[in-house]
Design an enzyme around this catalytic site. Structure first.
Site, PDB file in Angstrom:
ATOM      1  N   GLU A 123      84.701  52.941  66.264  1.00 41.33           N
ATOM      2  CA  GLU A 123      84.213  54.165  66.943  1.00 41.33           C
ATOM      3  C   GLU A 123      83.049  54.202  67.341  1.00 41.33           C
ATOM      4  O   GLU A 123      81.836  53.811  66.874  1.00 41.33           O
ATOM      5  CB  GLU A 123      85.078  55.405  66.232  1.00 41.33           C
ATOM      6  N   CYS A 156      76.087  57.138  68.491  1.00 41.14           N
ATOM      7  CA  CYS A 156      76.219  56.891  66.981  1.00 41.14           C
ATOM      8  C   CYS A 156      77.210  55.599  67.089  1.00 41.14           C
ATOM      9  O   CYS A 156      78.326  55.540  67.688  1.00 41.14           O
ATOM     10  CB  CYS A 156      76.864  57.677  66.310  1.00 41.14           C
ATOM     11  N   CYS A 200      84.578  48.775  56.100  1.00 43.07           N
ATOM     12  CA  CYS A 200      83.273  48.592  55.345  1.00 43.07           C
ATOM     13  C   CYS A 200      83.631  48.396  53.898  1.00 43.07           C
ATOM     14  O   CYS A 200      84.641  48.693  53.493  1.00 43.07           O
ATOM     15  CB  CYS A 200      82.541  49.983  55.454  1.00 43.07           C
ATOM     16  N   CYS A 237      82.552  53.605  49.764  1.00 42.74           N
ATOM     17  CA  CYS A 237      82.045  55.228  49.048  1.00 42.74           C
ATOM     18  C   CYS A 237      83.294  55.974  49.045  1.00 42.74           C
ATOM     19  O   CYS A 237      84.044  56.017  49.881  1.00 42.74           O
ATOM     20  CB  CYS A 237      80.871  55.532  50.052  1.00 42.74           C
ATOM     21  N   CYS A 247      83.790  58.314  51.707  1.00 45.50           N
ATOM     22  CA  CYS A 247      84.045  57.825  53.377  1.00 45.50           C
ATOM     23  C   CYS A 247      85.325  57.585  53.528  1.00 45.50           C
ATOM     24  O   CYS A 247      85.739  56.244  52.796  1.00 45.50           O
ATOM     25  CB  CYS A 247      82.796  57.051  53.431  1.00 45.50           C
ATOM     26  N   GLY A 261      80.855  51.073  59.130  1.00 45.37           N
ATOM     27  CA  GLY A 261      80.324  49.831  58.447  1.00 45.37           C
ATOM     28  C   GLY A 261      78.934  50.308  57.913  1.00 45.37           C
ATOM     29  O   GLY A 261      78.262  51.164  58.037  1.00 45.37           O
ATOM     30  N   GLU A 262      78.456  48.917  57.156  1.00 47.02           N
ATOM     31  CA  GLU A 262      77.051  49.069  56.616  1.00 47.02           C
ATOM     32  C   GLU A 262      76.320  47.970  57.369  1.00 47.02           C
ATOM     33  O   GLU A 262      76.652  46.890  57.178  1.00 47.02           O
ATOM     34  CB  GLU A 262      77.306  48.532  54.961  1.00 47.02           C
ATOM     35  N   SER A 273      70.995  53.498  59.263  1.00 45.54           N
ATOM     36  CA  SER A 273      71.333  54.176  58.088  1.00 45.54           C
ATOM     37  C   SER A 273      72.086  53.211  57.172  1.00 45.54           C
ATOM     38  O   SER A 273      72.981  52.420  57.712  1.00 45.54           O
ATOM     39  CB  SER A 273      72.466  55.204  58.517  1.00 45.54           C
ATOM     40  N   SER A 276      71.122  56.626  52.596  1.00 47.33           N
ATOM     41  CA  SER A 276      72.532  57.491  52.217  1.00 47.33           C
ATOM     42  C   SER A 276      72.242  57.746  50.601  1.00 47.33           C
ATOM     43  O   SER A 276      72.870  56.765  49.887  1.00 47.33           O
ATOM     44  CB  SER A 276      73.769  57.095  52.554  1.00 47.33           C
ATOM     45  N   LEU A 277      71.727  58.671  49.871  1.00 50.08           N
ATOM     46  CA  LEU A 277      71.408  58.772  48.644  1.00 50.08           C
ATOM     47  C   LEU A 277      72.749  59.542  47.588  1.00 50.08           C
ATOM     48  O   LEU A 277      73.519  58.894  46.975  1.00 50.08           O
ATOM     49  CB  LEU A 277      70.141  59.791  48.238  1.00 50.08           C
ATOM     50  N   HIS A 278      72.999  60.906  48.100  1.00 48.46           N
ATOM     51  CA  HIS A 278      74.166  61.341  47.833  1.00 48.46           C
ATOM     52  C   HIS A 278      74.145  61.989  46.121  1.00 48.46           C
ATOM     53  O   HIS A 278      75.380  62.590  45.864  1.00 48.46           O
ATOM     54  CB  HIS A 278      75.533  60.663  48.273  1.00 48.46           C
ATOM     55  N   ASN A 280      82.928  65.922  55.568  1.00 47.27           N
ATOM     56  CA  ASN A 280      84.330  65.980  56.427  1.00 47.27           C
ATOM     57  C   ASN A 280      85.334  65.430  55.516  1.00 47.27           C
ATOM     58  O   ASN A 280      85.534  64.310  55.445  1.00 47.27           O
ATOM     59  CB  ASN A 280      84.003  65.230  57.535  1.00 47.27           C
ATOM     60  N   CYS A 282      80.595  62.858  61.216  1.00 42.98           N
ATOM     61  CA  CYS A 282      80.585  61.890  60.342  1.00 42.98           C
ATOM     62  C   CYS A 282      81.448  61.640  59.350  1.00 42.98           C
ATOM     63  O   CYS A 282      82.037  62.671  58.933  1.00 42.98           O
ATOM     64  CB  CYS A 282      79.184  62.427  59.595  1.00 42.98           C
TER      65      CYS A 282
HETATM   66  N1  SAH Z   1      77.160  52.568  55.939  1.00 43.39           N
HETATM   67  C1  SAH Z   1      75.781  53.365  56.306  1.00 43.39           C
HETATM   68  C2  SAH Z   1      75.995  54.022  57.775  1.00 43.39           C
HETATM   69  C3  SAH Z   1      77.282  54.615  58.019  1.00 43.39           C
HETATM   70  S1  SAH Z   1      77.785  55.941  56.885  1.00 43.39           S
HETATM   71  C4  SAH Z   1      75.714  54.579  55.218  1.00 43.39           C
HETATM   72  O1  SAH Z   1      76.285  54.606  54.472  1.00 43.39           O
HETATM   73  O2  SAH Z   1      74.302  54.990  55.296  1.00 43.39           O
HETATM   74  C5  SAH Z   1      76.715  57.149  57.965  1.00 43.39           C
HETATM   75  C6  SAH Z   1      76.599  58.538  57.160  1.00 43.39           C
HETATM   76  O3  SAH Z   1      77.899  59.096  57.099  1.00 43.39           O
HETATM   77  C7  SAH Z   1      76.331  58.120  55.613  1.00 43.39           C
HETATM   78  O4  SAH Z   1      75.277  58.973  55.127  1.00 43.39           O
HETATM   79  C8  SAH Z   1      77.336  58.515  54.956  1.00 43.39           C
HETATM   80  O5  SAH Z   1      77.284  58.996  53.833  1.00 43.39           O
HETATM   81  C9  SAH Z   1      77.911  59.835  55.687  1.00 43.39           C
HETATM   82  N2  SAH Z   1      79.217  59.944  55.506  1.00 43.39           N
HETATM   83  C10 SAH Z   1      80.345  59.146  55.168  1.00 43.39           C
HETATM   84  N3  SAH Z   1      81.576  59.710  54.890  1.00 43.39           N
HETATM   85  C11 SAH Z   1      81.156  61.043  55.150  1.00 43.39           C
HETATM   86  C12 SAH Z   1      82.202  62.251  55.243  1.00 43.39           C
HETATM   87  N4  SAH Z   1      83.388  62.018  54.870  1.00 43.39           N
HETATM   88  N5  SAH Z   1      81.418  63.167  55.337  1.00 43.39           N
HETATM   89  C13 SAH Z   1      80.087  63.423  55.784  1.00 43.39           C
HETATM   90  N6  SAH Z   1      79.343  62.611  55.881  1.00 43.39           N
HETATM   91  C14 SAH Z   1      79.765  61.046  55.586  1.00 43.39           C
HETATM   92 FE1  SF4 Z   2      80.249  51.859  54.279  1.00 41.03          FE
HETATM   93 FE2  SF4 Z   2      78.726  53.837  54.753  1.00 41.03          FE
HETATM   94 FE3  SF4 Z   2      81.105  54.628  54.343  1.00 41.03          FE
HETATM   95 FE4  SF4 Z   2      79.863  54.154  52.278  1.00 41.03          FE
HETATM   96  S1  SF4 Z   2      79.365  55.977  53.661  1.00 41.03           S
HETATM   97  S2  SF4 Z   2      81.568  53.107  52.753  1.00 41.03           S
HETATM   98  S3  SF4 Z   2      78.406  52.254  53.230  1.00 41.03           S
HETATM   99  S4  SF4 Z   2      80.385  53.263  56.044  1.00 41.03           S
END
Ligand code: SAH
Ligand code: SF4
Length: 372
Positions: free
Chosen positions: A91, A104, A111, A115, A118, A165-166, A197, A219-221, A301, A344
């Site tokens: 997408e 985006c 991926c 995470c 995600c 994807g990463e 990212s 992406s720290l979280h 989300n 996102c």
């Molecule tokens: N893999 C990379 C880039 C793609 S994800 C990364 O992880 O940074 C892009 C952003 O969307 C990241 O910061 C990720 O943590 C965030 N993201 C993933 N799933 C999400 C969700 N369900 N709600 C909000 N943000 C999310």
């Molecule tokens: Fe992959 Fe980024 Fe999603 Fe983590 S947040 S699973 S690195 S796409």
């Protein structure tokens, strides 16, 4: 097999043209036709010699990705689902704002990082996208949007590698794709308006700094390793201290830039005031002052398989205030395109069930425009 010219940065295209006995300036002309004018037909390239056009017709092609669906949100956000073959789809989302147009882009089908919050991560890893597949998203979107919005100038001013994807686990394709985005003969985007990212692939952060120091979002979280390892499994390999060191080294390659930390707000998981304080200490411990980074708090989300819920707005505000009061620039991300699931982490929403995508791909390719 003909070469797909969307696969080449300008240097790569020059090498390809040389193999046809053509000089570099021909490659520049060709590159401009493809990326600036959106041409896919060699006959349209009127300033190229007929003999070259004939050669190109037999040895090259300019092939975009088939569009499986297109959704246009009431707020102008557009989401495309592209077919990348074998039942996989990726997408791409366009987010218009007053002063910019952001695209985006996805870097992989699925991926491997996995995470917890995600949906792409839950889907698993299928494969890396090629340079052509990454660039095709931009090529298609830019030239579609110019027509759709009746504009002759550039519509996309910013690119964020925040789709599926990463990106730093697809480094070999990422860097040439970034070069096409930055090239003045390509999309001419400024280095600071292209953001990679990452979930924190430390060695590749260093490499990116040396090869192509675009803007970096990490992406720290979570403020500590115990929690981060649960949310972002890659943390077990590259823990927070190593990640922060890499972030600071990166800034040496990107002078006058700051780095963005993304932080997805998960109810009762990473959103307490204590955790905000821990983040402040973490940033203070870097001993670079408080202005080398900013925080972007992302509303989560939710999707059912995650078992997680989003933090309420009050908690997000309170968390932001602790960071701001400590002198850290903090923003709360606006969600866009809610009505079309374009936000996102919802990107894999349509493709969670691969068999479903496969059946849709094998059926007729329908473009649905659901303008609300
Ligand atoms: N893999 C990379 C880039 C793609 S994800 C990364 O992880 O940074 C892009 C952003 O969307 C990241 O910061 C990720 O943590 C965030 N993201 C993933 N799933 C999400 C969700 N369900 N709600 C909000 N943000 C999310
Ligand atoms: Fe992959 Fe980024 Fe999603 Fe983590 S947040 S699973 S690195 S796409």
């Amino acid at each position: 097999m003909t070469a797909n010219l969307l696969d080449f940065d300008l240097d790569g295209l020059a090498v390809f043209c040389e193999s046809l006995g053509e000089k570099r300036f021909r490659a520049t002309q060709l590159f401009r036709w493809i990326h600036q004018k959106g041409a896919s037909n060699f006959d349209a390239m009127s300033d190229l010699a007929k003999s070259l056009r004939e050669k190109l017709k037999t040895s090259a092609s300019i092939v975009a990705l088939p569009v499986l669906s297109q959704h246009i949100s009431a707020d102008g956000t557009i989401k495309w689902l592209f077919d990348v073959g074998a039942g996989d789809a990726v997408e791409t989302v366009f987010i218009p704002e007053d002063d910019r147009g952001t695209l985006c882009i996805s870097s992989q089908a699925g991926c491997a990082v996995g995470c917890r919050f995600c949906s792409t991560g839950h889907q698993g890893f299928s494969r890396n996208l090629t340079v052509a597949e990454i660039i095709a998203q931009l090529w298609f979107a830019e030239h579609f949007l110019r027509q759709h919005l009746s504009r002759s100038d550039r519509v996309i001013s910013n690119v964020v590698m925040m789709g599926m994807g990463e990106p730093l686990q697809n480094y070999a394709a990422l860097v040439p794709a970034l070069r096409v985005m930055l090239d003045d003969h390509g999309y001419g985007l400024s280095r600071r308006r292209v953001t990679v990212s990452t979930s924190g692939v430390v060695p590749m952060i260093d490499k990116l700094g040396q090869d192509c120091a675009v803007a970096l979002a990490v992406s720290l979280h979570a403020p500590n390793d115990a929690l981060r390892s649960q949310l972002v499994p890659l943390n077990r390999k590259y823990p927070i201290a190593e990640l922060l060191d890499a972030c600071q080294r990166y800034l040496a390659f990107a002078p006058r830039d700051f780095l963005t930390f993304e932080y997805c707000m998960l109810n009762e998981v990473n959103d307490t005031p204590e955790m905000a304080q821990q983040l402040v200490q973490l940033i203070q411990s870097a001993q670079m002052g408080m202005h080398w980074c900013k925080f972007n708090l992302i509303p989560f989300n939710p999707f059912p398989a995650s078992g997680l819920t989003k933090s309420g707005p009050g908690k997000v505000q309170a968390f932001a205030k602790i960071l701001t009061d400590a002198g850290i620039v903090t923003t709360i991300r606006k969600t866009r395109g809610d009505d079309i699931d374009a936000a996102c982490g919802q990107l894999a929403g349509d493709v969670k069930d691969r068999t479903d995508v496969a059946s849709r791909i094998s059926k007729q390719r329908v473009i649905t425009i659901s303008s609300q």
